[in-house]
Design a protein around this motif. Structure first.
Motif, PDB file in Angstrom:
ATOM      1  N   VAL A   1       0.874  -1.176   0.000  1.00  0.00           N
ATOM      2  CA  VAL A   1       0.000   0.000   0.000  1.00  0.00           C
ATOM      3  C   VAL A   1       0.906   1.219   0.000  1.00  0.00           C
ATOM      4  CG1 VAL A   1      -1.805   1.286   1.176  1.00  0.00           C
ATOM      5  CG2 VAL A   1      -1.808  -1.217   1.263  1.00  0.00           C
TER       6      VAL A   1
ATOM      7  N   LEU B   1      -2.618   6.673  -3.785  1.00  0.00           N
ATOM      8  CA  LEU B   1      -3.795   6.319  -2.990  1.00  0.00           C
ATOM      9  C   LEU B   1      -5.073   6.815  -3.655  1.00  0.00           C
ATOM     10  CD1 LEU B   1      -2.399   7.065   0.580  1.00  0.00           C
ATOM     11  CD2 LEU B   1      -2.884   4.816  -0.404  1.00  0.00           C
ATOM     12  N   ASP B   2      -5.040   8.011  -4.237  1.00  0.00           N
ATOM     13  CA  ASP B   2      -6.212   8.524  -4.965  1.00  0.00           C
ATOM     14  C   ASP B   2      -6.550   7.630  -6.146  1.00  0.00           C
ATOM     15  OD1 ASP B   2      -6.558  10.634  -3.255  1.00  0.00           O
ATOM     16  OD2 ASP B   2      -5.591  12.119  -4.554  1.00  0.00           O
TER      17      ASP B   2
ATOM     18  N   LEU C   1      -5.947   4.380  -6.427  1.00  0.00           N
ATOM     19  CA  LEU C   1      -6.548   3.153  -5.891  1.00  0.00           C
ATOM     20  C   LEU C   1      -7.999   3.388  -5.469  1.00  0.00           C
ATOM     21  CD1 LEU C   1      -3.527   1.869  -3.792  1.00  0.00           C
ATOM     22  CD2 LEU C   1      -4.495   0.745  -5.800  1.00  0.00           C
ATOM     23  N   ARG C   2      -8.253   4.516  -4.831  1.00  0.00           N
ATOM     24  CA  ARG C   2      -9.632   4.825  -4.398  1.00  0.00           C
ATOM     25  C   ARG C   2     -10.546   5.008  -5.605  1.00  0.00           C
ATOM     26  NH1 ARG C   2      -6.723   8.628  -0.825  1.00  0.00           N
ATOM     27  NH2 ARG C   2      -6.492   7.613   1.227  1.00  0.00           N
ATOM     28  N   ALA C   3     -10.038   5.687  -6.650  1.00  0.00           N
ATOM     29  CA  ALA C   3     -10.849   5.894  -7.856  1.00  0.00           C
ATOM     30  C   ALA C   3     -11.168   4.567  -8.530  1.00  0.00           C
ATOM     31  CB  ALA C   3     -10.100   6.817  -8.827  1.00  0.00           C
ATOM     32  N   TYR C   4     -10.193   3.655  -8.542  1.00  0.00           N
ATOM     33  CA  TYR C   4     -10.410   2.336  -9.123  1.00  0.00           C
ATOM     34  C   TYR C   4     -11.472   1.567  -8.340  1.00  0.00           C
ATOM     35  CZ  TYR C   4      -9.261  -2.374 -10.838  1.00  0.00           C
ATOM     36  OH  TYR C   4      -9.320  -3.626 -11.372  1.00  0.00           O
ATOM     37  N   ALA C   5     -11.421   1.671  -7.017  1.00  0.00           N
ATOM     38  CA  ALA C   5     -12.410   0.991  -6.175  1.00  0.00           C
ATOM     39  C   ALA C   5     -13.799   1.578  -6.400  1.00  0.00           C
ATOM     40  CB  ALA C   5     -12.008   1.103  -4.708  1.00  0.00           C
ATOM     41  N   ARG C   6     -13.893   2.904  -6.483  1.00  0.00           N
ATOM     42  CA  ARG C   6     -15.201   3.547  -6.704  1.00  0.00           C
ATOM     43  C   ARG C   6     -15.778   3.167  -8.056  1.00  0.00           C
ATOM     44  NH1 ARG C   6     -12.592   8.098  -4.368  1.00  0.00           N
ATOM     45  NH2 ARG C   6     -12.234   8.952  -6.456  1.00  0.00           N
TER      46      ARG C   6
ATOM     47  N   CYS D   1      -9.572  -4.536  -4.126  1.00  0.00           N
ATOM     48  CA  CYS D   1      -8.992  -4.252  -5.427  1.00  0.00           C
ATOM     49  C   CYS D   1      -7.549  -3.796  -5.276  1.00  0.00           C
ATOM     50  CB  CYS D   1      -9.795  -3.189  -6.175  1.00  0.00           C
ATOM     51  SG  CYS D   1      -9.664  -1.541  -5.464  1.00  0.00           S
TER      52      CYS D   1
END
Length: 272
Positions: free
Chosen positions: A44, A51-52, A54-59, A68
Motif C-alpha cells: 500500500v 492512494l487517490d 486506488l480509491r478511484a479504481y475501487a469507486r 482491489c
C-alpha cells in the motif's frame, strides 16, 4: 509462527509505506498477476496520488468483493535506473506510454523493502530486497529477525524486482571508490585525459571543469532520496566513467549500498 498474523502486524506498522509483503497467492488472484508464481507481492503506497488512484479504481467497481489493487511493471527499462520523477519516465519510455500521472518527485527515492512471508511456519521471514524499512525495524514489530537473502533467487525463493546482481544501472560504466582514494583516482583519470563524472558525499577540493560532480547529503535517507536523479544526471554528462564515493558500511546505509553495488555491476552493459 503464523504468517497471517505477521502480515497483519507489519501492515499495521508500515502501511501505507515502502514495504512489500510476499504472501501465498489466494485462489482469487489470477496467475497473470503473479507471473505464474504461487506467491504475490502486496504493498500500500503512501503517496497521495497513488492512494487517490486506488480509491478511484475501487469507486469505479474494480476488483472483487470490495477488494482491489493495481498490478503494473516498473516505469523504466529492464535493469536501468529507476525513475523518481515524471520527466524520467517520459525520457526513458517516450511515446510507449500515452499517459503519465505526475505526483512530483518520489520522496523515498529507492524501491521498497521486500519481505517474503511464504517460508514454512517454523522459518523466519526472508528479506529479499533492502529498503527504507530496515530488518531491525521489522524485527521490532514481529519479534524475530528476518533472514537476509544476499544471493540471486533460486527455485525456493519467489522472483522479485531488483534481485539480479546487475540492476538500477546507468549506461555509463560506474566504479565505486573508497573515500580515502577518491581524489587520487580522479586526478589519475584527469591526467590520462579520461572524462569522468563524480558522485560523492564528502567535500572535495575545487572541482576541475573537465568533469561533472554531484555531492549528495552524508545522510542515508537524504542520499537515497536523491540517488537515482543524480545518477541519471551524471549518465547524461558525456563522461566515460562515473566515479562513486563508497558510502559507510553501516546498517543504516545497507539499502543504498545494495543499489550502488548493483548499479556498478550493470553499468555500461547496454551502453558505453
Amino acid at each position: 509462527m503464523r504468517k497471517s498474523w505477521l502480515a497483519g502486524e507489519l501492515a499495521e506498522a508500515f502501511w501505507p509505506g515502502p514495504l512489500t509483503l510476499i504472501l501465498k497467492r489466494a485462489a482469487a488472484v489470477p496467475k497473470v498477476v503473479t507471473g505464474g508464481q504461487d506467491s504475490v507481492g502486496l504493498r500500500v503506497p503512501a503517496h497521495p496520488l497513488a492512494l487517490d488512484l486506488l480509491r478511484a479504481y475501487a469507486r469505479a467497481g474494480g476488483g472483487l468483493s470490495g477488494m482491489c489493487g493495481i498490478a503494473a511493471p516498473s516505469a523504466n527499462r529492464f535493469g536501468r535506473i529507476s525513475p523518481t520523477a515524471a520527466a524520467h519516465v517520459r525520457e526513458e519510455l517516450g511515446d510507449a506510454v500515452p499517459l503519465i500521472l505526475d505526483g512530483g518527485r518520489c520522496p523515498v527515492g529507492i524501491e521498497s523493502t521486500i519481505l517474503d512471508l511464504t517460508p514454512g511456519e517454523s522459518l523466519p521471514p526472508r528479506l529479499l530486497r533492502p529498503g527504507r524499512i530496515t530488518h531491525e525495524q521489522i524485527a521490532m514489530v514481529i519479534g524475530v529477525m528476518p533472514q537476509i537473502v544476499t544471493r540471486p533467487p533460486d527455485g525456493g525463493i519467489p522472483r522479485v524486482s531488483g534481485s539480479l546482481a546487475a540492476h538500477y544501472a546507468p549506461t555509463t560504466p560506474l566504479r565505486l571508490v573508497p573515500p580515502a582514494r577518491l581524489v587520487e583516482v580522479i586526478d589519475l583519470l584527469q591526467s590520462t585525459g579520461r572524462r569522468c563524472a563524480v558522485l560523492c558525499h564528502s567535500r572535495l577540493p575545487a572541482t576541475p571543469a573537465a568533469y561533472a560532480c554531484r555531492r549528495l547529503p552524508a545522510n542515508p535517507r537524504a542520499y537515497a532520496s536523491a540517488l537515482y536523479a543524480a545518477l541519471r544526471e551524471l549518465d547524461q554528462a558525456d563522461a566515460e566513467l562515473i566515479i562513486v564515493e563508497e558510502i559507510p558500511a553501516t546498517p543504516a546505509w545497507a539499502a543504498v549500498a545494495d543499489r550502488l553495488q548493483r548499479a556498478a555491476a550493470g553499468a555500461g552493459a547496454s551502453g558505453a
